[in-house]
Design an enzyme around this catalytic site. Sequence first.
Site, PDB file in Angstrom:
ATOM      1  N   ASP A 111       0.798  -1.238   0.000  1.00  0.00           N
ATOM      2  CA  ASP A 111       0.000   0.000   0.000  1.00  0.00           C
ATOM      3  C   ASP A 111       0.827   1.284   0.000  1.00  0.00           C
ATOM      4  OD1 ASP A 111      -0.949  -0.792   3.449  1.00  0.00           O
ATOM      5  OD2 ASP A 111       0.861   0.222   2.692  1.00  0.00           O
ATOM      6  N   HIS A 126       6.655  -7.718  -1.214  1.00  0.00           N
ATOM      7  CA  HIS A 126       5.609  -8.084  -2.179  1.00  0.00           C
ATOM      8  C   HIS A 126       5.366  -6.985  -3.209  1.00  0.00           C
ATOM      9  CE1 HIS A 126       3.980 -10.950   1.138  1.00  0.00           C
ATOM     10  NE2 HIS A 126       5.038 -11.429   0.541  1.00  0.00           N
ATOM     11  N   CYS A 134       7.032  -3.333 -16.978  1.00  0.00           N
ATOM     12  CA  CYS A 134       6.764  -3.929 -18.290  1.00  0.00           C
ATOM     13  C   CYS A 134       6.953  -5.436 -18.210  1.00  0.00           C
ATOM     14  CB  CYS A 134       7.722  -3.347 -19.332  1.00  0.00           C
ATOM     15  SG  CYS A 134       7.559  -4.151 -20.935  1.00  0.00           S
ATOM     16  N   CYS A 137      10.350  -5.853 -21.013  1.00  0.00           N
ATOM     17  CA  CYS A 137      11.682  -5.291 -20.760  1.00  0.00           C
ATOM     18  C   CYS A 137      11.911  -4.964 -19.283  1.00  0.00           C
ATOM     19  CB  CYS A 137      11.902  -4.050 -21.618  1.00  0.00           C
ATOM     20  SG  CYS A 137      10.958  -2.617 -21.059  1.00  0.00           S
TER      21      CYS A 137
END
Length: 247
Positions: A111, A126, A134, A137
């Site tokens: 968060d 996490h 992406c 890449c």
Amino acid sequence: MNVNQQTVISDELCERFRRARRVFVLTGAGVSAESGVPTFRGGGQTAAWKGMPFDKISSAGMLERNLPEVWEWFNYRRDVIEKIEPNAAHHAIARWQQRFPDFTLVTQNVDGLHEAAGSKDVIELHGNIWRARCISCGAKYNLRDKERAAARDFTCAECGNYLRPDVVLFGEMLPVGALDRAVVKAKSAELCFVVGTSALVYPAAGFPEIAKAVGAYIVEINPEPTPLSDLCDEVIQGKAGEILPLF
Ligand code: APR
């Protein structure tokens, strides 16, 4: 219940807190509960999205099958969290970073509330809901960039491929760098706080065990007992936002 220092923090812990130099803090969803971020477990229910349990919508399998649906879930969560402020627990932990010469904050939360409270160099096990990356890449994008977030533009400016949330989904490996750093710090901790985690998800739940093995004093702060409670030297059953500011 009137929570005051004498009633919840032992003299031993006060003394260890006063003398400690190497402090390790592991946080989970419970540290953000008083800010209004729903936890995943605890309190008897589990989070769900459109009737789908969170560990299904937040899974590698779902990402492959239906990336737009995954983005809708994470857009919804970002919109909720955007209106939320860090609480007294986040602020207390940010202050500790100034106090201890060797301070490590490892969070399972995505968060971004620890950073919002001023914590620096947070080990985000996490990932972070405010970033996209992406799928090809690996280029990373800041979703606090209003223009991109508002446009819901999830294509990579580098290679034109799809972006995905920079969050570890169920069935995915943790970012290696973060894991290694956390293990190294757990192995040198003198004092380890476990705050607001059900301690059901590994490897995160393993860090207090690593710290214990090197003689660290382990303190759990949680309104409910967890599988880690028996390992702890001290268990403070209460809310992080009420307990942490007492230190
Ligand atoms: N203060 C401290 N602890 C609290 C509070 C509070 N105010 N409110 C709830 N808790 C405790 C609950 O008792 C529970 O033990 O926080 C814990 C939240 O547990 P989970 O919802 O399981 O969250 P967490 O341990 O962070 O989950 C680990 O699992 O779902 C995945 O990737 C997700 O990072 C998450 C990981």
